[in-house]
Design a protein around this motif. Structure first.
Motif, short mmCIF file in Angstrom:
data_model
loop_
_atom_site.label_atom_id
_atom_site.label_comp_id
_atom_site.label_asym_id
_atom_site.label_seq_id
_atom_site.Cartn_x
_atom_site.Cartn_y
_atom_site.Cartn_z
N ILE A 169 6.93 18.10 -9.84
CA ILE A 169 7.07 16.01 -9.69
C ILE A 169 5.76 15.59 -8.80
N ASP A 170 5.89 14.33 -10.25
CA ASP A 170 4.13 13.30 -8.96
C ASP A 170 5.23 13.26 -8.08
N LEU A 171 4.20 12.30 -6.99
CA LEU A 171 4.16 11.30 -6.50
C LEU A 171 3.33 10.48 -6.12
N MET A 172 3.46 9.08 -6.04
CA MET A 172 2.40 8.15 -5.38
C MET A 172 2.02 7.79 -4.12
N PHE A 173 1.05 7.32 -3.52
CA PHE A 173 0.77 6.85 -2.02
C PHE A 173 -0.20 5.23 -2.37
N GLY A 174 -1.07 4.38 -1.29
CA GLY A 174 -0.98 3.67 -1.60
C GLY A 174 -0.28 2.66 -2.63
N LEU A 175 0.65 2.65 -2.48
CA LEU A 175 1.45 1.19 -2.66
C LEU A 175 1.57 0.31 -2.30
N PRO A 176 2.28 -0.71 -3.11
CA PRO A 176 2.35 -2.06 -2.45
C PRO A 176 3.99 -2.00 -1.55
N ASN A 177 3.05 -2.08 -0.15
CA ASN A 177 4.52 -2.16 0.40
C ASN A 177 4.86 -1.19 1.27
N GLN A 178 4.32 0.05 0.81
CA GLN A 178 4.39 1.87 1.26
C GLN A 178 3.61 1.35 3.09
N THR A 179 4.42 2.19 3.34
CA THR A 179 3.34 2.59 5.05
C THR A 179 4.18 4.20 4.69
N VAL A 180 2.79 4.35 5.83
CA VAL A 180 2.61 6.24 5.98
C VAL A 180 4.29 6.67 6.38
N ASP A 181 5.11 6.09 6.89
CA ASP A 181 6.22 6.81 7.55
C ASP A 181 7.07 6.87 6.41
N MET A 182 7.15 5.74 4.87
CA MET A 182 7.71 6.02 3.71
C MET A 182 7.54 7.28 2.78
N LEU A 183 5.81 7.25 2.89
CA LEU A 183 5.61 8.43 2.01
C LEU A 183 5.72 10.13 2.56
N GLY A 184 5.76 10.13 4.16
CA GLY A 184 6.14 11.04 4.76
C GLY A 184 7.77 11.45 4.69
N TYR A 198 3.81 20.37 -7.08
CA TYR A 198 3.94 18.70 -6.51
C TYR A 198 2.12 18.54 -7.32
N SER A 199 2.50 17.32 -7.58
CA SER A 199 1.28 16.79 -7.70
C SER A 199 1.54 15.02 -7.09
N ILE A 200 0.52 14.68 -6.26
CA ILE A 200 0.46 13.30 -5.65
C ILE A 200 -1.17 12.78 -5.47
N TYR A 201 -0.53 11.53 -6.33
CA TYR A 201 -1.65 10.13 -6.54
C TYR A 201 -1.80 9.42 -5.75
N SER A 202 -3.24 9.00 -6.13
CA SER A 202 -3.10 7.52 -5.17
C SER A 202 -3.29 6.60 -6.22
N LEU A 203 -2.91 5.09 -5.51
CA LEU A 203 -2.84 4.50 -6.87
C LEU A 203 -4.02 3.76 -7.25
N LYS A 204 -3.94 3.71 -8.41
CA LYS A 204 -5.73 3.14 -8.74
C LYS A 204 -5.47 1.31 -9.86
N VAL A 205 -5.81 0.05 -9.38
CA VAL A 205 -5.34 -0.62 -9.44
C VAL A 205 -6.43 -0.49 -10.43
N GLU A 206 -5.80 -0.66 -11.81
CA GLU A 206 -6.73 -0.92 -13.74
C GLU A 206 -6.74 -1.49 -14.03
N GLU A 207 -7.88 -2.30 -14.80
CA GLU A 207 -7.44 -3.07 -15.61
C GLU A 207 -6.56 -3.24 -16.35
N ASN A 208 -6.35 -4.66 -17.01
CA ASN A 208 -5.21 -4.44 -18.38
C ASN A 208 -3.69 -4.47 -17.94
N THR A 209 -3.58 -4.09 -16.54
CA THR A 209 -1.93 -3.67 -15.80
C THR A 209 -1.94 -5.39 -15.08
N LEU A 210 -0.40 -5.43 -14.93
CA LEU A 210 0.59 -5.89 -13.96
C LEU A 210 -0.31 -6.36 -12.68
#
Length: 393
Positions: A169-184, A198-210
């Motif tokens: 499964i993939d998880l993401m961290f650094g998401l909007p409104n995400q806290t350290v406890d939520m990731l935990g 497990y694959s766990i990636y940080s959010l990257k804010v990319e061009e041409n996205t909402l």
């Protein structure tokens, strides 16, 4: 500038990447080459994909295939009959599989009913990677995902019932409104599943996205840099305590369950790239395919659907070797470098290697260079030291 010739360049690729660009919806952070499924010419696309396979293996016949990875988009939005057709074409044009082939397919929770999973299993798929991203429904809706946590458990149960046990499964961290406890909490619930990978990636804010639009309007409530660092440190310590090896910056596995296909990329080895927008690398040539669904379909009627194709010089290949190889925790070895390029690693990259060793961001042991624990946190800085070095000499 010199082009590399020799044994490695002439061997057929042992890995195949295939792109299925359809999705149920477009997530707010996604800049991948993907399109909402509704009203798309799916069978025309699959037939065009078959045409590309035929032309590709005619020009560069395959040897023994050790890994196949079907990404997207969401490949599991295909209907069972579409999936069956697609998997049959894969086996037709890439028939010689290693006994222990790793055949992975990306999936979103909620798109894998028992009928579809049975077709996947029958067609040779033996590894499924689910895009879970988080275990809080409010975070999922906030990033544009349409599944919920119940879908995650149901999808994993369905996969196991179909005889598919090599699951990730993939998880993401650094998401909007995400806290350290939520990731935990997400990590805890993920580990409770007892999966091999497990694959766990940080959010990257990319061009041409909402998210990019919201970010520019200062309307994207991202965690602070301190919280994001705390998330990554928590992630590494939690995985290590649970017995998972961090074999690459963002990937964790039980021993022997590492993603073989992704290791192909990180070792800078050849692979076929098929489908709209797909990248491929073979015989020291890189290519990028036409991106849009209809343009891709049209392009295959006239030959290989290339948007661009270009030779990779030996200097570029050596830089790529370092940048992707150092992502892996085992790092890079002088022996592998010499085998691929016929040069001593230190003769080519002595200056940046010494600089990163002195900074404590690399470790050196027995001809092997790898990121230190501190270096993992500053990986992009380390990789950047090897970009453009050879053009400066």
């Amino acid at each position: 500038m010199t082009n590399l010739s020799g044994l490695q360049a002439s061997r057929p690729p042992e890995a195949v990447y295939i792109h299925i660009p359809f999705c149920t919806n477009k997530c707010f952070y996604c800049d991948f080459n993907s399109y909402v499924l509704k009203d798309q010419p799916v069978m025309d696309y699959l037939r065009a994909l078959e045409q590309e396979m035929e032309l590709t293996v005619r020009d560069n016949p395959p040897g023994v295939i050790r890994s196949i990875f079907v990404g997207g988009g969401t490949p599991t939005v295909l209907k069972p009959e579409e999936m069956e057709y697609f998997l049959k074409t894969v086996r037709t044009y890439f028939p010689n599989w290693a006994e222990d082939i790793e055949f992975s397919m990306e999936a979103n929770p909620g798109t894998t009913d028992p009928d579809k999973l049975a077709v996947m299993k029958a067609g040779g798929v033996n590894r499924v990677s689910f895009g879970v991203q988080a275990f809080q429904n409010e975070l999922l809706s906030g990033i544009g995902r349409i599944h919920n946590t119940d879908d995650v458990y149901r999808s994993l149960d369905n996969a196991r019932a179909a005889g598919l046990t090599n699951l990730s499964i993939d998880l993401m961290f650094g998401l909007p409104n995400q806290t350290v406890d939520m990731l935990g909490e997400s990590i805890k619930r993920a580990l409770a599943l007892g999966l091999p990978h497990y694959s766990i990636y940080s959010l990257k804010v990319e061009e041409n996205t909402l998210f990019h639009t919201l970010f520019n309007k200062n309307q994207l409530p991202l965690p602070t840099e301190e919280d994001e660092l705390a998330m990554y440190l928590l992630l590494m310590s939690s995985m290590e305590e649970a017995g998972y090896g961090q074999y690459e910056i963002s990937n964790f596995a039980k021993p022997g369950m590492e993603s073989r296909h992704n290791i192909t990329y990180w070792r800078n080895q050849d692979y076929y790239g098929l489908g709209a927008g797909a990248h491929g690398y073979a015989r020291r040539m890189r290519h990028i395919n036409v991106k849009g669904v209809s343009p891709y379909i049209e392009a295959t009627k006239n030959g290989l659907p290339r948007l661009n194709a270009y030779p990779v010089t030996q200097e570029e290949a050596m830089e790529d070797f370092m940048m992707v190889g150092l992502r892996m925790r085992e790092g890079v070895t002088g022996e592998a470098f010499r085998k691929q390029f016929g040069r001593q690693l230190e003769d080519v990259f002595g200056r940046p290697l010494q600089k990163m060793l002195s900074a404590g961001l690399l470790e050196h042991e027995g001809g092997n260079y790898r990121l230190s624990r501190q270096g993992i946190l500053f990986g992009n800085d380390v990789f950047g030291e090897f970009v453009g070095v050879l053009t400066e000499i």
